[in-house]
Scaffold this motif. Structure first.
Motif, PDB file in Angstrom:
ATOM      1  N   GLU A 150     -35.142  65.263 -89.389  1.00  0.00           N
ATOM      2  CA  GLU A 150     -37.145  65.496 -88.999  1.00  0.00           C
ATOM      3  C   GLU A 150     -37.525  66.199 -87.926  1.00  0.00           C
ATOM      4  OE1 GLU A 150     -38.078  60.645 -89.164  1.00  0.00           O
ATOM      5  OE2 GLU A 150     -37.043  60.792 -90.366  1.00  0.00           O
ATOM      6  N   ILE A 151     -38.747  66.219 -88.415  1.00  0.00           N
ATOM      7  CA  ILE A 151     -39.565  68.002 -87.675  1.00  0.00           C
ATOM      8  C   ILE A 151     -40.191  66.220 -86.361  1.00  0.00           C
ATOM      9  CG2 ILE A 151     -42.029  68.063 -87.309  1.00  0.00           C
ATOM     10  CD1 ILE A 151     -42.000  68.806 -90.625  1.00  0.00           C
ATOM     11  N   PRO A 152     -39.641  66.739 -85.010  1.00  0.00           N
ATOM     12  CA  PRO A 152     -39.815  65.688 -83.507  1.00  0.00           C
ATOM     13  C   PRO A 152     -41.337  65.164 -83.940  1.00  0.00           C
ATOM     14  CG  PRO A 152     -39.054  67.473 -83.285  1.00  0.00           C
ATOM     15  CD  PRO A 152     -38.858  67.997 -84.764  1.00  0.00           C
ATOM     16  N   ASN A 153     -41.359  63.950 -83.460  1.00  0.00           N
ATOM     17  CA  ASN A 153     -43.053  63.696 -83.016  1.00  0.00           C
ATOM     18  C   ASN A 153     -43.467  64.815 -82.384  1.00  0.00           C
ATOM     19  OD1 ASN A 153     -45.066  62.075 -84.261  1.00  0.00           O
ATOM     20  ND2 ASN A 153     -44.325  61.012 -82.343  1.00  0.00           N
ATOM     21  N   GLU A 154     -42.416  65.626 -81.410  1.00  0.00           N
ATOM     22  CA  GLU A 154     -43.392  65.709 -79.570  1.00  0.00           C
ATOM     23  C   GLU A 154     -43.739  66.927 -80.190  1.00  0.00           C
ATOM     24  OE1 GLU A 154     -40.287  62.687 -78.569  1.00  0.00           O
ATOM     25  OE2 GLU A 154     -39.970  64.484 -79.813  1.00  0.00           O
ATOM     26  N   ILE A 155     -43.579  67.482 -81.484  1.00  0.00           N
ATOM     27  CA  ILE A 155     -44.373  68.458 -82.631  1.00  0.00           C
ATOM     28  C   ILE A 155     -45.976  68.375 -81.847  1.00  0.00           C
ATOM     29  CG2 ILE A 155     -44.777  68.343 -84.490  1.00  0.00           C
ATOM     30  CD1 ILE A 155     -43.864  71.267 -84.242  1.00  0.00           C
ATOM     31  N   GLY A 156     -46.268  67.497 -82.366  1.00  0.00           N
ATOM     32  CA  GLY A 156     -47.644  66.861 -81.710  1.00  0.00           C
ATOM     33  C   GLY A 156     -48.135  67.202 -81.292  1.00  0.00           C
ATOM     34  N   ASN A 157     -47.606  67.590 -79.417  1.00  0.00           N
ATOM     35  CA  ASN A 157     -47.353  68.102 -78.449  1.00  0.00           C
ATOM     36  C   ASN A 157     -48.729  69.650 -78.009  1.00  0.00           C
ATOM     37  OD1 ASN A 157     -47.072  65.237 -77.436  1.00  0.00           O
ATOM     38  ND2 ASN A 157     -44.993  65.874 -76.772  1.00  0.00           N
ATOM     39  N   LEU A 158     -47.691  70.599 -79.456  1.00  0.00           N
ATOM     40  CA  LEU A 158     -48.400  71.907 -78.782  1.00  0.00           C
ATOM     41  C   LEU A 158     -49.657  71.493 -79.132  1.00  0.00           C
ATOM     42  CD1 LEU A 158     -45.180  73.724 -81.335  1.00  0.00           C
ATOM     43  CD2 LEU A 158     -45.784  72.729 -78.977  1.00  0.00           C
ATOM     44  N   GLU A 159     -50.935  71.506 -78.211  1.00  0.00           N
ATOM     45  CA  GLU A 159     -52.373  71.814 -78.600  1.00  0.00           C
ATOM     46  C   GLU A 159     -52.683  73.365 -78.758  1.00  0.00           C
ATOM     47  OE1 GLU A 159     -53.323  71.991 -73.885  1.00  0.00           O
ATOM     48  OE2 GLU A 159     -52.459  69.853 -75.186  1.00  0.00           O
TER      49      GLU A 159
END
Length: 310
Positions: A150-159
């Protein structure tokens, strides 16, 4: 230029050499350990040559590097965990190589990175959660690898992320909740991930599209055809103001497309957008989706698509 032969180690005699740019020539052989002698080097660009072998550990001693471009060569082996030592890197470009193995978690140490290209190479494993530490990243290309999971949820930190390109890799599972925090994202390419032919097999990305897509107001390109998404598309998707290319075909969406309402920003720009969905009746079943404003409609065979507009 037509520079041939092995890597020019004699350039290390130039103590203030900051840029070594030799693209599209006929450099061959390996990158030698003597690369460590280029102590002032800030930009190493040697794409599209004929170099081979593994990257030497000494490469990662070049603490002044801000750009490393080695794509278009037959480099092999894995990306060393020592990549984390290049903490000043702004751009890392590894594409069209034979390099394989996992992307090391130490990639997260490259806190100033704004361009990351790891594509068209047989990288494997999963995308490390440390990718979320790269908060200065604006562009991430990770297409045509054999990375799974899966695409890691942390990808959302790339503001600051504006461009995310992952087609032809082997990701699976839903778009993580924090994906929808990427409010600067303009281009998302995640097409043709479903793969039933060559290992590792994957059904591609799946699940539904969240109403939280409403936060992604800068989206212009959203290409996710060739996956296993399901469900109805949220009305909020149709309200996004900047969409130009939306390819949702070859999935399992159902219901009515939210783009065809008279107040839809997309519909107000007739002739300026491209919209494709599974809105074509097949011989065996009615269309999965109703989409009167689609430019192209496809059927459930994942083979037939026809123009839907006069």
């Amino acid at each position: 230029n037509d520079i041939a032969g092995t890597f020019p180690v004699e350039f290390a005699l130039l103590p203030e050499l900051a840029l070594l740019d030799i693209p599209g020539n006929r450099l061959s052989g390996t990158l030698p350990p003597e690369i460590s002698e280029f102590r002032s080097l800030e930009e190493l660009r040697i794409p599209n040559n004929e170099m081979t072998g593994e990257l030497p550990d000494e490469l990662f001693d070049l603490g002044s590097l801000v750009t490393l471009t080695i794509g278009g060569n037959d480099f092999s082996g894995t990306l060393s965990t020592k990549i984390g030592q290049l903490t000043g890197l702004l751009g890392l470009f590894i594409f069209d190589t034979l390099m394989d193995g996992p992307i090391p978690s130490e990639i997260g140490e490259l806190r100033f990175l704004n361009g990351l290209f790891l594509e068209n190479s047989p990288f494997s494993g999963t995308l490390p959660t440390e990718i979320g530490k790269l908060t200065q990243l604006t562009t991430f290309h990770n297409s045509n690898t054999i990375i799974t999971g899966e695409i890691p949820n942390e990808i959302g930190n790339l503001e600051n992320l504006e461009i995310l390109i992952i087609p032809g890799s082997r990701y699976s599972g839903p778009l993580p909740p924090n994906f929808y925090n990427l409010d600067r994202l303009t281009d998302f390419f995640a097409n043709d991930i479903q793969n039933n032919d060559t290992a590792p097999v994957t059904t591609g990305l799946s699940g539904t599209i969240s109403a939280d897509i409403s936060k992604m107001t800068n989206l212009q390109i959203f290409l996710i055809h060739g996956n296993s998404f399901t469900g109805e598309l949220p009305d909020e998707f149709g309200d996004l103001p900047n969409l130009d290319f939306v390819f949702l075909n070859f999935n399992m969406f159902n219901g009515t497309a939210p783009f065809c309402d008279q107040v839809s920003p997309l519909l107000k720009r007739v002739g300026e957008y491209q919209l494709e969905m599974d809105c074509l009746d097949s011989d065996s079943a009615p269309a999965l989706v109703e989409c009167s404003c689609c430019d192209v409609c496809c059927d459930d065979s994942r083979e037939l698509c026809l123009n839907n507009q006069p």
